[in-house]
Scaffold this motif. Structure first.
Motif: not given
Length: 545
Positions: A184-192
Protein backbone atom coordinates in the motif's frame (compact mmCIF):
# COMPACT_ATOMS: atom_id res chain seq x y z
CA UNK A 1 5.77 -7.72 -9.35
CA UNK A 2 4.96 -4.01 -9.00
CA UNK A 3 4.31 -2.92 -11.66
CA UNK A 4 2.95 -6.20 -13.01
CA UNK A 5 4.53 -5.49 -16.40
CA UNK A 6 7.86 -3.80 -17.04
CA UNK A 7 7.34 -0.14 -17.87
CA UNK A 8 7.93 0.53 -21.58
CA UNK A 9 9.92 3.65 -20.68
CA UNK A 10 12.55 1.67 -18.72
CA UNK A 11 15.73 2.71 -20.54
CA UNK A 12 18.35 0.74 -18.58
CA UNK A 13 19.06 -2.67 -20.20
CA UNK A 14 20.44 -3.85 -16.84
CA UNK A 15 17.18 -3.00 -15.05
CA UNK A 16 15.17 -4.71 -17.78
CA UNK A 17 17.32 -7.84 -17.44
CA UNK A 18 17.00 -7.92 -13.64
CA UNK A 19 13.23 -7.28 -13.74
CA UNK A 20 12.71 -10.29 -16.00
CA UNK A 21 15.03 -12.45 -13.87
CA UNK A 22 13.23 -11.51 -10.62
CA UNK A 23 9.81 -12.12 -12.19
CA UNK A 24 10.87 -15.58 -13.37
CA UNK A 25 13.16 -16.60 -10.51
CA UNK A 26 11.26 -15.74 -7.32
CA UNK A 27 8.17 -17.58 -6.07
CA UNK A 28 4.94 -15.76 -5.26
CA UNK A 29 5.70 -15.21 -1.57
CA UNK A 30 8.27 -12.59 -2.63
CA UNK A 31 7.23 -9.04 -3.51
CA UNK A 32 9.32 -7.01 -5.96
CA UNK A 33 8.95 -3.25 -6.50
CA UNK A 34 10.70 -1.68 -9.49
CA UNK A 35 11.66 1.99 -9.81
CA UNK A 36 10.22 3.29 -6.54
CA UNK A 37 10.41 6.93 -5.50
CA UNK A 38 9.40 8.58 -2.22
CA UNK A 39 9.85 11.61 -0.03
CA UNK A 40 10.73 11.73 3.66
CA UNK A 41 9.37 14.78 5.54
CA UNK A 42 11.79 16.60 7.82
CA UNK A 43 10.65 19.74 9.64
CA UNK A 44 14.18 21.00 10.34
CA UNK A 45 16.03 20.14 7.12
CA UNK A 46 13.12 19.98 4.72
CA UNK A 47 11.77 16.98 2.84
CA UNK A 48 14.29 14.70 1.13
CA UNK A 49 13.85 12.49 -1.91
CA UNK A 50 14.53 8.78 -1.99
CA UNK A 51 14.47 6.21 -4.77
CA UNK A 52 15.40 2.61 -5.39
CA UNK A 53 15.83 0.62 -8.59
CA UNK A 54 14.36 -2.45 -6.87
CA UNK A 55 12.97 -3.33 -3.44
CA UNK A 56 12.48 -7.00 -2.62
CA UNK A 57 10.32 -7.93 0.39
CA UNK A 58 9.40 -11.19 2.07
CA UNK A 59 7.12 -11.71 5.05
CA UNK A 60 9.76 -13.70 6.97
CA UNK A 61 13.10 -12.67 5.44
CA UNK A 62 12.77 -8.87 5.47
CA UNK A 63 13.56 -6.17 2.91
CA UNK A 64 16.39 -5.57 0.42
CA UNK A 65 17.08 -2.30 -1.39
CA UNK A 66 18.86 -3.00 -4.71
CA UNK A 67 20.83 -0.46 -6.74
CA UNK A 68 21.48 -1.61 -10.35
CA UNK A 69 24.47 -0.71 -12.54
CA UNK A 70 24.90 -2.15 -16.02
CA UNK A 71 27.76 -2.73 -18.45
CA UNK A 72 31.47 -2.89 -17.53
CA UNK A 73 32.04 -1.59 -13.99
CA UNK A 74 35.33 0.00 -12.92
CA UNK A 75 36.49 1.74 -9.74
CA UNK A 76 39.47 4.11 -9.44
CA UNK A 77 40.58 3.85 -5.82
CA UNK A 78 43.01 6.76 -6.06
CA UNK A 79 40.33 9.09 -7.34
CA UNK A 80 37.46 7.43 -5.47
CA UNK A 81 35.44 7.33 -8.71
CA UNK A 82 33.16 4.64 -10.11
CA UNK A 83 32.71 4.09 -13.86
CA UNK A 84 30.24 2.26 -16.07
CA UNK A 85 32.24 1.75 -19.24
CA UNK A 86 33.94 5.10 -19.77
CA UNK A 87 31.24 7.13 -18.03
CA UNK A 88 31.61 8.22 -14.37
CA UNK A 89 28.74 7.17 -12.12
CA UNK A 90 27.75 7.69 -8.51
CA UNK A 91 28.97 5.27 -5.87
CA UNK A 92 26.31 2.53 -6.14
CA UNK A 93 26.89 1.24 -2.60
CA UNK A 94 26.54 4.71 -1.12
CA UNK A 95 23.36 5.22 -3.18
CA UNK A 96 21.90 1.93 -1.95
CA UNK A 97 22.82 2.67 1.67
CA UNK A 98 21.44 6.23 1.58
CA UNK A 99 18.15 5.05 0.11
CA UNK A 100 17.94 2.17 2.59
CA UNK A 101 18.02 4.58 5.53
CA UNK A 102 15.70 6.98 3.74
CA UNK A 103 13.17 4.17 3.26
CA UNK A 104 13.60 3.10 6.88
CA UNK A 105 12.83 6.65 8.08
CA UNK A 106 9.73 6.66 5.91
CA UNK A 107 8.56 3.34 7.31
CA UNK A 108 9.13 4.54 10.87
CA UNK A 109 6.54 7.25 10.25
CA UNK A 110 3.92 4.49 10.21
CA UNK A 111 2.60 3.20 13.58
CA UNK A 112 3.10 -0.43 12.49
CA UNK A 113 6.88 -0.06 12.20
CA UNK A 114 7.43 2.67 14.77
CA UNK A 115 8.33 0.28 17.61
CA UNK A 116 9.59 -2.61 15.48
CA UNK A 117 13.16 -3.55 14.51
CA UNK A 118 12.90 -4.24 10.80
CA UNK A 119 15.44 -6.36 8.96
CA UNK A 120 16.35 -4.15 5.98
CA UNK A 121 19.55 -4.23 3.97
CA UNK A 122 21.08 -2.65 0.88
CA UNK A 123 22.66 -4.46 -2.05
CA UNK A 124 24.09 -3.68 -5.49
CA UNK A 125 23.38 -5.62 -8.67
CA UNK A 126 25.82 -5.88 -11.61
CA UNK A 127 23.74 -8.14 -13.91
CA UNK A 128 26.19 -7.90 -16.85
CA UNK A 129 29.46 -8.97 -15.15
CA UNK A 130 31.01 -11.61 -12.90
CA UNK A 131 32.25 -10.53 -9.46
CA UNK A 132 34.75 -12.82 -7.73
CA UNK A 133 36.16 -10.60 -4.94
CA UNK A 134 35.35 -8.11 -2.24
CA UNK A 135 35.11 -4.80 -4.10
CA UNK A 136 35.78 -2.50 -1.16
CA UNK A 137 35.59 -2.58 2.64
CA UNK A 138 31.97 -1.41 2.45
CA UNK A 139 31.21 -3.62 -0.58
CA UNK A 140 31.54 -7.26 0.51
CA UNK A 141 30.67 -10.03 -1.88
CA UNK A 142 27.60 -10.98 0.18
CA UNK A 143 25.72 -7.86 -0.87
CA UNK A 144 26.63 -8.02 -4.56
CA UNK A 145 24.48 -9.67 -7.23
CA UNK A 146 26.30 -10.57 -10.46
CA UNK A 147 25.25 -12.24 -13.71
CA UNK A 148 25.72 -15.77 -12.33
CA UNK A 149 23.14 -15.33 -9.57
CA UNK A 150 20.43 -14.36 -12.03
CA UNK A 151 19.64 -18.05 -12.47
CA UNK A 152 19.34 -18.70 -8.73
CA UNK A 153 17.82 -15.52 -7.35
CA UNK A 154 15.88 -17.13 -4.49
CA UNK A 155 19.08 -18.45 -2.91
CA UNK A 156 20.86 -15.13 -3.38
CA UNK A 157 17.99 -13.14 -1.77
CA UNK A 158 17.88 -15.57 1.16
CA UNK A 159 21.65 -15.25 1.64
CA UNK A 160 21.63 -11.43 1.36
CA UNK A 161 18.80 -11.01 3.86
CA UNK A 162 20.53 -13.48 6.23
CA UNK A 163 23.76 -11.43 5.96
CA UNK A 164 21.97 -8.30 7.15
CA UNK A 165 19.85 -10.05 9.74
CA UNK A 166 22.66 -12.16 11.20
CA UNK A 167 21.91 -13.76 14.57
CA UNK A 168 20.13 -10.73 16.02
CA UNK A 169 16.95 -11.62 17.87
CA UNK A 170 15.61 -8.05 17.97
CA UNK A 171 14.59 -8.02 14.32
CA UNK A 172 10.94 -8.81 13.66
CA UNK A 173 9.56 -10.31 10.49
CA UNK A 174 7.28 -8.24 8.32
CA UNK A 175 4.47 -10.75 8.51
CA UNK A 176 1.55 -10.73 6.12
CA UNK A 177 0.23 -7.48 7.56
CA UNK A 178 3.59 -5.77 7.10
CA UNK A 179 3.79 -6.96 3.49
CA UNK A 180 0.30 -5.60 2.75
CA UNK A 181 1.21 -2.27 4.32
CA UNK A 182 4.41 -2.16 2.28
CA UNK A 183 2.45 -2.76 -0.93
CA UNK A 184 0.00 0.00 0.00
CA UNK A 185 2.90 2.33 0.74
CA UNK A 186 5.19 1.64 -2.23
CA UNK A 187 2.64 0.80 -4.92
CA UNK A 188 -0.77 2.08 -3.86
CA UNK A 189 -3.83 1.81 -6.09
CA UNK A 190 -6.31 4.69 -5.98
CA UNK A 191 -8.89 6.45 -8.06
CA UNK A 192 -9.49 10.15 -7.36
CA UNK A 193 -13.00 10.73 -8.61
CA UNK A 194 -14.07 14.20 -9.71
CA UNK A 195 -16.57 15.60 -7.26
CA UNK A 196 -19.96 16.17 -8.78
CA UNK A 197 -19.74 19.86 -7.88
CA UNK A 198 -16.73 20.30 -10.17
CA UNK A 199 -18.34 18.19 -12.89
CA UNK A 200 -21.48 20.32 -12.78
CA UNK A 201 -19.48 23.50 -13.29
CA UNK A 202 -17.84 22.10 -16.43
CA UNK A 203 -21.14 20.71 -17.71
CA UNK A 204 -22.92 24.04 -17.23
CA UNK A 205 -20.31 25.79 -19.36
CA UNK A 206 -20.81 23.22 -22.12
CA UNK A 207 -24.60 23.41 -21.88
CA UNK A 208 -24.46 27.22 -22.01
CA UNK A 209 -22.32 27.06 -25.15
CA UNK A 210 -24.72 24.63 -26.83
CA UNK A 211 -27.73 26.74 -25.84
CA UNK A 212 -26.25 29.89 -27.33
CA UNK A 213 -25.60 27.97 -30.56
CA UNK A 214 -29.38 27.53 -30.75
CA UNK A 215 -29.73 31.26 -31.41
CA UNK A 216 -29.15 30.56 -35.09
CA UNK A 217 -32.82 29.55 -35.21
CA UNK A 218 -33.81 33.14 -34.44
CA UNK A 219 -31.52 34.26 -37.25
CA UNK A 220 -33.36 31.95 -39.63
CA UNK A 221 -36.69 33.32 -38.44
CA UNK A 222 -35.52 36.93 -38.55
CA UNK A 223 -38.15 37.93 -41.17
CA UNK A 224 -40.89 35.74 -39.67
CA UNK A 225 -43.29 37.82 -37.58
CA UNK A 226 -45.30 34.90 -36.19
CA UNK A 227 -44.11 31.42 -35.27
CA UNK A 228 -44.92 28.49 -33.01
CA UNK A 229 -41.66 26.90 -31.87
CA UNK A 230 -42.08 23.48 -30.32
CA UNK A 231 -39.61 21.11 -28.79
CA UNK A 232 -38.89 18.71 -25.98
CA UNK A 233 -37.94 19.78 -22.47
CA UNK A 234 -34.39 21.09 -22.52
CA UNK A 235 -34.41 22.16 -26.15
CA UNK A 236 -33.80 25.79 -25.22
CA UNK A 237 -37.31 27.19 -25.72
CA UNK A 238 -37.22 29.53 -22.73
CA UNK A 239 -33.72 30.74 -23.60
CA UNK A 240 -34.88 31.45 -27.16
CA UNK A 241 -37.95 33.28 -25.83
CA UNK A 242 -35.74 35.53 -23.70
CA UNK A 243 -33.29 36.13 -26.55
CA UNK A 244 -36.13 36.96 -28.96
CA UNK A 245 -37.52 39.46 -26.45
CA UNK A 246 -34.09 41.09 -26.10
CA UNK A 247 -33.59 41.31 -29.88
CA UNK A 248 -37.00 42.87 -30.45
CA UNK A 249 -36.52 45.34 -27.59
CA UNK A 250 -33.19 46.46 -29.05
CA UNK A 251 -35.07 47.34 -32.24
CA UNK A 252 -37.30 49.68 -30.27
CA UNK A 253 -40.19 47.22 -30.11
CA UNK A 254 -42.40 47.18 -27.01
CA UNK A 255 -42.48 43.48 -25.94
CA UNK A 256 -44.78 41.50 -23.65
CA UNK A 257 -43.35 38.17 -22.44
CA UNK A 258 -45.89 36.03 -20.65
CA UNK A 259 -46.35 32.47 -19.40
CA UNK A 260 -48.70 30.47 -17.17
CA UNK A 261 -46.42 29.70 -14.22
CA UNK A 262 -45.91 32.68 -11.91
CA UNK A 263 -42.59 31.28 -10.61
CA UNK A 264 -41.32 31.07 -14.18
CA UNK A 265 -42.57 34.61 -14.76
CA UNK A 266 -40.62 35.84 -11.72
CA UNK A 267 -37.48 34.11 -13.01
CA UNK A 268 -37.92 35.63 -16.47
CA UNK A 269 -38.48 39.07 -14.95
CA UNK A 270 -35.22 38.81 -13.02
CA UNK A 271 -33.39 37.67 -16.15
CA UNK A 272 -34.72 40.60 -18.20
CA UNK A 273 -34.59 43.26 -15.49
CA UNK A 274 -31.68 45.18 -17.12
CA UNK A 275 -33.45 45.20 -20.52
CA UNK A 276 -35.72 48.16 -21.21
CA UNK A 277 -38.75 47.70 -23.42
CA UNK A 278 -39.73 44.23 -22.14
CA UNK A 279 -42.59 43.62 -19.70
CA UNK A 280 -42.85 40.20 -18.05
CA UNK A 281 -45.91 38.82 -16.24
CA UNK A 282 -47.80 35.59 -15.84
CA UNK A 283 -51.04 35.53 -17.80
CA UNK A 284 -53.35 35.85 -14.80
CA UNK A 285 -51.31 38.59 -13.12
CA UNK A 286 -51.22 40.45 -16.43
CA UNK A 287 -54.99 40.13 -16.86
CA UNK A 288 -55.74 41.14 -13.26
CA UNK A 289 -53.51 44.22 -13.51
CA UNK A 290 -55.15 45.34 -16.75
CA UNK A 291 -58.66 44.75 -15.46
CA UNK A 292 -57.98 46.64 -12.22
CA UNK A 293 -56.48 49.60 -14.13
CA UNK A 294 -59.55 49.56 -16.35
CA UNK A 295 -61.83 49.62 -13.30
CA UNK A 296 -63.45 46.30 -14.17
CA UNK A 297 -62.68 44.50 -10.90
CA UNK A 298 -61.79 45.50 -7.35
CA UNK A 299 -59.56 43.87 -4.76
CA UNK A 300 -62.67 42.77 -2.81
CA UNK A 301 -64.16 40.69 -5.60
CA UNK A 302 -64.40 36.92 -4.99
CA UNK A 303 -63.37 34.48 -7.70
CA UNK A 304 -65.20 31.25 -8.47
CA UNK A 305 -63.66 28.20 -10.19
CA UNK A 306 -64.31 29.48 -13.72
CA UNK A 307 -63.19 33.05 -13.16
CA UNK A 308 -59.53 32.57 -14.18
CA UNK A 309 -60.37 30.23 -17.05
CA UNK A 310 -63.23 32.06 -18.73
CA UNK A 311 -64.37 35.29 -17.04
CA UNK A 312 -60.98 36.99 -16.61
CA UNK A 313 -59.89 36.47 -20.25
CA UNK A 314 -63.18 37.99 -21.45
CA UNK A 315 -62.67 40.95 -19.11
CA UNK A 316 -59.14 41.40 -20.51
CA UNK A 317 -60.66 42.10 -23.93
CA UNK A 318 -62.79 44.87 -22.36
CA UNK A 319 -59.75 46.25 -20.50
CA UNK A 320 -57.74 46.38 -23.73
CA UNK A 321 -60.62 48.24 -25.39
CA UNK A 322 -60.75 50.82 -22.57
CA UNK A 323 -57.01 51.31 -22.04
CA UNK A 324 -55.79 50.80 -25.58
CA UNK A 325 -53.10 48.44 -26.86
CA UNK A 326 -49.60 48.75 -25.36
CA UNK A 327 -47.35 46.25 -27.13
CA UNK A 328 -45.80 45.64 -30.52
CA UNK A 329 -44.75 42.06 -29.84
CA UNK A 330 -46.14 39.15 -27.84
CA UNK A 331 -43.97 36.22 -26.72
CA UNK A 332 -45.59 33.31 -24.89
CA UNK A 333 -43.44 30.70 -23.14
CA UNK A 334 -44.85 27.32 -22.09
CA UNK A 335 -47.82 28.15 -24.31
CA UNK A 336 -49.13 24.57 -24.17
CA UNK A 337 -50.67 25.58 -20.82
CA UNK A 338 -52.83 28.31 -22.37
CA UNK A 339 -56.53 27.77 -23.08
CA UNK A 340 -57.70 28.38 -26.63
CA UNK A 341 -59.87 31.31 -25.46
CA UNK A 342 -56.84 33.17 -24.00
CA UNK A 343 -55.18 33.92 -27.32
CA UNK A 344 -57.65 36.54 -28.59
CA UNK A 345 -57.44 38.67 -25.40
CA UNK A 346 -53.63 38.54 -25.59
CA UNK A 347 -53.61 39.65 -29.21
CA UNK A 348 -55.92 42.53 -28.30
CA UNK A 349 -53.00 43.96 -26.31
CA UNK A 350 -51.01 44.36 -29.54
CA UNK A 351 -51.12 47.57 -31.57
CA UNK A 352 -51.58 45.32 -34.61
CA UNK A 353 -53.49 42.21 -33.40
CA UNK A 354 -53.28 40.53 -36.79
CA UNK A 355 -49.74 41.36 -37.94
CA UNK A 356 -47.84 42.18 -34.73
CA UNK A 357 -45.00 39.93 -33.63
CA UNK A 358 -46.28 36.76 -31.96
CA UNK A 359 -43.95 33.94 -30.92
CA UNK A 360 -45.27 30.94 -29.00
CA UNK A 361 -42.95 28.36 -27.46
CA UNK A 362 -44.46 25.05 -26.43
CA UNK A 363 -43.98 21.38 -25.51
CA UNK A 364 -47.11 19.25 -25.75
CA UNK A 365 -45.53 16.67 -23.46
CA UNK A 366 -45.47 19.24 -20.64
CA UNK A 367 -49.18 19.96 -20.89
CA UNK A 368 -49.86 19.17 -17.23
CA UNK A 369 -53.10 21.08 -17.31
CA UNK A 370 -54.33 19.32 -20.47
CA UNK A 371 -55.23 22.46 -22.39
CA UNK A 372 -56.31 22.53 -26.01
CA UNK A 373 -53.07 23.95 -27.32
CA UNK A 374 -52.20 26.97 -29.42
CA UNK A 375 -55.22 28.54 -31.07
CA UNK A 376 -53.44 31.18 -33.12
CA UNK A 377 -52.45 30.45 -36.71
CA UNK A 378 -48.66 30.42 -36.45
CA UNK A 379 -45.88 29.08 -38.67
CA UNK A 380 -44.65 25.88 -36.98
CA UNK A 381 -40.98 25.25 -36.23
CA UNK A 382 -39.54 22.26 -34.37
CA UNK A 383 -36.52 22.00 -32.06
CA UNK A 384 -35.07 18.50 -32.12
CA UNK A 385 -32.05 18.75 -29.82
CA UNK A 386 -32.00 18.53 -26.02
CA UNK A 387 -29.43 21.08 -24.85
CA UNK A 388 -30.25 21.34 -21.15
CA UNK A 389 -29.92 17.82 -19.79
CA UNK A 390 -26.95 15.52 -19.74
CA UNK A 391 -27.33 12.48 -21.95
CA UNK A 392 -27.81 10.26 -18.89
CA UNK A 393 -30.79 12.37 -17.77
CA UNK A 394 -32.09 12.64 -21.35
CA UNK A 395 -32.27 8.84 -21.65
CA UNK A 396 -34.57 8.78 -18.62
CA UNK A 397 -36.67 11.74 -19.80
CA UNK A 398 -37.00 10.34 -23.34
CA UNK A 399 -38.81 7.28 -21.98
CA UNK A 400 -41.76 9.50 -21.08
CA UNK A 401 -41.70 11.62 -24.25
CA UNK A 402 -44.62 11.02 -26.62
CA UNK A 403 -43.83 12.06 -30.18
CA UNK A 404 -43.00 10.42 -33.49
CA UNK A 405 -39.73 12.37 -33.68
CA UNK A 406 -37.47 11.46 -30.78
CA UNK A 407 -35.26 14.37 -29.66
CA UNK A 408 -31.48 14.05 -29.75
CA UNK A 409 -29.27 14.72 -26.73
CA UNK A 410 -26.11 16.66 -27.57
CA UNK A 411 -24.88 17.66 -24.11
CA UNK A 412 -22.23 16.00 -21.93
CA UNK A 413 -22.74 12.37 -20.84
CA UNK A 414 -23.11 13.08 -17.11
CA UNK A 415 -23.54 10.64 -14.25
CA UNK A 416 -26.18 7.90 -14.29
CA UNK A 417 -29.58 8.76 -12.81
CA UNK A 418 -29.87 7.51 -9.23
CA UNK A 419 -33.06 5.66 -8.24
CA UNK A 420 -33.77 4.63 -4.63
CA UNK A 421 -36.85 3.07 -3.08
CA UNK A 422 -38.52 3.45 0.31
CA UNK A 423 -41.60 2.00 1.97
CA UNK A 424 -42.57 4.49 4.69
CA UNK A 425 -42.15 8.15 5.60
CA UNK A 426 -39.43 7.46 8.19
CA UNK A 427 -37.39 5.65 5.56
CA UNK A 428 -37.97 8.50 3.10
CA UNK A 429 -36.56 10.93 5.67
CA UNK A 430 -33.42 8.81 6.21
CA UNK A 431 -32.97 8.44 2.46
CA UNK A 432 -33.40 12.16 1.77
CA UNK A 433 -31.11 13.09 4.68
CA UNK A 434 -28.37 10.74 3.45
CA UNK A 435 -28.73 11.95 -0.15
CA UNK A 436 -28.45 15.63 0.81
CA UNK A 437 -25.40 14.97 3.00
CA UNK A 438 -23.65 13.09 0.20
CA UNK A 439 -24.41 15.70 -2.45
CA UNK A 440 -23.44 18.74 -0.38
CA UNK A 441 -20.67 17.44 1.90
CA UNK A 442 -19.08 14.67 -0.16
CA UNK A 443 -19.82 15.90 -3.69
CA UNK A 444 -19.25 19.60 -2.92
CA UNK A 445 -22.53 20.84 -4.43
CA UNK A 446 -23.88 24.17 -3.20
CA UNK A 447 -27.28 23.80 -1.45
CA UNK A 448 -28.78 26.43 -3.78
CA UNK A 449 -27.97 24.14 -6.73
CA UNK A 450 -30.27 21.41 -5.37
CA UNK A 451 -34.07 21.42 -5.66
CA UNK A 452 -36.43 18.83 -4.16
CA UNK A 453 -39.57 18.29 -6.25
CA UNK A 454 -42.76 16.44 -5.40
CA UNK A 455 -45.90 15.78 -7.45
CA UNK A 456 -47.98 16.30 -4.28
CA UNK A 457 -49.45 19.61 -3.15
CA UNK A 458 -48.28 21.20 0.10
CA UNK A 459 -51.33 19.82 1.90
CA UNK A 460 -50.79 16.25 0.69
CA UNK A 461 -46.98 16.09 0.83
CA UNK A 462 -45.20 14.46 3.76
CA UNK A 463 -42.03 16.45 3.08
CA UNK A 464 -43.03 19.46 5.16
CA UNK A 465 -43.52 17.25 8.20
CA UNK A 466 -40.06 15.66 8.07
CA UNK A 467 -38.39 18.34 10.17
CA UNK A 468 -34.63 18.71 10.18
CA UNK A 469 -32.69 16.58 7.68
CA UNK A 470 -29.37 16.48 9.52
CA UNK A 471 -27.67 19.79 8.76
CA UNK A 472 -30.29 20.74 6.19
CA UNK A 473 -33.90 21.86 6.12
CA UNK A 474 -36.45 22.21 3.35
CA UNK A 475 -37.73 25.67 2.48
CA UNK A 476 -40.23 27.14 0.03
CA UNK A 477 -37.85 30.08 -0.56
CA UNK A 478 -35.26 29.47 -3.27
CA UNK A 479 -31.65 29.99 -2.02
CA UNK A 480 -32.89 31.29 1.34
CA UNK A 481 -29.84 30.25 3.38
CA UNK A 482 -26.68 28.17 3.51
CA UNK A 483 -28.46 25.13 4.95
CA UNK A 484 -31.74 25.56 3.07
CA UNK A 485 -32.82 23.24 0.28
CA UNK A 486 -35.56 24.61 -1.97
CA UNK A 487 -38.60 22.34 -2.14
CA UNK A 488 -41.65 22.81 -4.33
CA UNK A 489 -44.08 20.95 -6.56
CA UNK A 490 -43.40 19.69 -10.06
CA UNK A 491 -46.21 21.90 -11.33
CA UNK A 492 -44.78 25.05 -9.73
CA UNK A 493 -41.29 24.36 -11.07
CA UNK A 494 -42.42 23.73 -14.63
CA UNK A 495 -40.37 25.80 -17.06
CA UNK A 496 -37.55 26.19 -14.53
CA UNK A 497 -34.40 24.13 -14.02
CA UNK A 498 -31.65 23.34 -11.52
CA UNK A 499 -28.24 21.63 -11.67
CA UNK A 500 -29.50 18.87 -9.35
CA UNK A 501 -33.07 17.66 -8.89
CA UNK A 502 -34.26 15.22 -6.24
CA UNK A 503 -37.67 13.97 -7.43
CA UNK A 504 -39.44 12.33 -4.54
CA UNK A 505 -42.80 10.98 -3.33
CA UNK A 506 -43.17 9.01 -6.54
CA UNK A 507 -45.85 6.49 -5.63
CA UNK A 508 -49.06 5.00 -6.98
CA UNK A 509 -51.18 7.87 -5.66
CA UNK A 510 -48.82 10.71 -6.58
CA UNK A 511 -50.63 11.63 -9.79
CA UNK A 512 -53.26 10.32 -12.15
CA UNK A 513 -50.86 11.11 -14.99
CA UNK A 514 -47.56 9.94 -13.53
CA UNK A 515 -45.79 9.62 -16.88
CA UNK A 516 -46.34 13.29 -17.66
CA UNK A 517 -45.27 14.30 -14.14
CA UNK A 518 -42.11 12.22 -14.46
CA UNK A 519 -41.37 13.79 -17.84
CA UNK A 520 -41.63 17.31 -16.44
CA UNK A 521 -39.96 16.57 -13.09
CA UNK A 522 -36.99 14.62 -14.46
CA UNK A 523 -36.33 17.13 -17.23
CA UNK A 524 -35.82 19.95 -14.69
CA UNK A 525 -32.38 18.51 -13.81
CA UNK A 526 -29.49 19.85 -15.85
CA UNK A 527 -26.59 17.76 -14.52
CA UNK A 528 -27.81 15.18 -12.01
CA UNK A 529 -31.11 13.51 -11.15
CA UNK A 530 -32.07 11.50 -8.07
CA UNK A 531 -35.46 9.74 -7.96
CA UNK A 532 -36.97 8.52 -4.66
CA UNK A 533 -39.91 6.19 -5.30
CA UNK A 534 -41.90 3.61 -3.37
CA UNK A 535 -41.47 1.13 -6.21
CA UNK A 536 -38.92 1.12 -9.03
CA UNK A 537 -41.49 -0.60 -11.25
CA UNK A 538 -43.61 2.57 -11.17
CA UNK A 539 -41.17 4.13 -13.59
CA UNK A 540 -41.43 1.35 -16.15
CA UNK A 541 -45.21 1.13 -15.65
CA UNK A 542 -45.50 4.83 -16.43
CA UNK A 543 -43.48 4.34 -19.60
CA UNK A 544 -45.90 1.76 -20.99
CA UNK A 545 -49.06 3.76 -20.30
Amino acid sequence: MYPAQLRPDTKSPAERKLYQALAAGLPNDFYVFHSVSWQVPDVRRGATDGEADFIVAHAQLGVLVIEVKGGQIRYDGAAGQWYSGEFPIQDPFEQAKTNKYSLLRLLKEHPFWKERWLSIGHTVAFPDIVVTQRLRLDAPREIVLDTRELTNLQSWVQAATAYWRGQAQAFESLGEQGVRLLVDLLSPSWDLQLRLGAIIQAEQEEIQRLTEEQFYILDLLGRTRRAAIGGCAGSGKTTLAVEKAIRLARQGTRVLLTCYNRFLAEYLARSLEPVSGVEVASFHKLALDWCRRAGLISDRVSFDSTFFTDTLPDMLVQAADRLGASYDALIVDESQDFHANWWLPLQCLLHDPDQGFLYAFYDDNQNLYRQEGIAAELAPFSLTRNLRNTRAIHRTVAQFYRSEAKPEAVGPEGRPVEIYTYTETAELKRLLKRTLHRLVVEEDIAPEDIVVLTPRSDQRSALWGLGSLGNFRLTDQWAAGAADIYCTTVHSFKGLESPVIILTEIDQEASADLARVLYVGCSRARSHLVILATDRDLLTTSITR
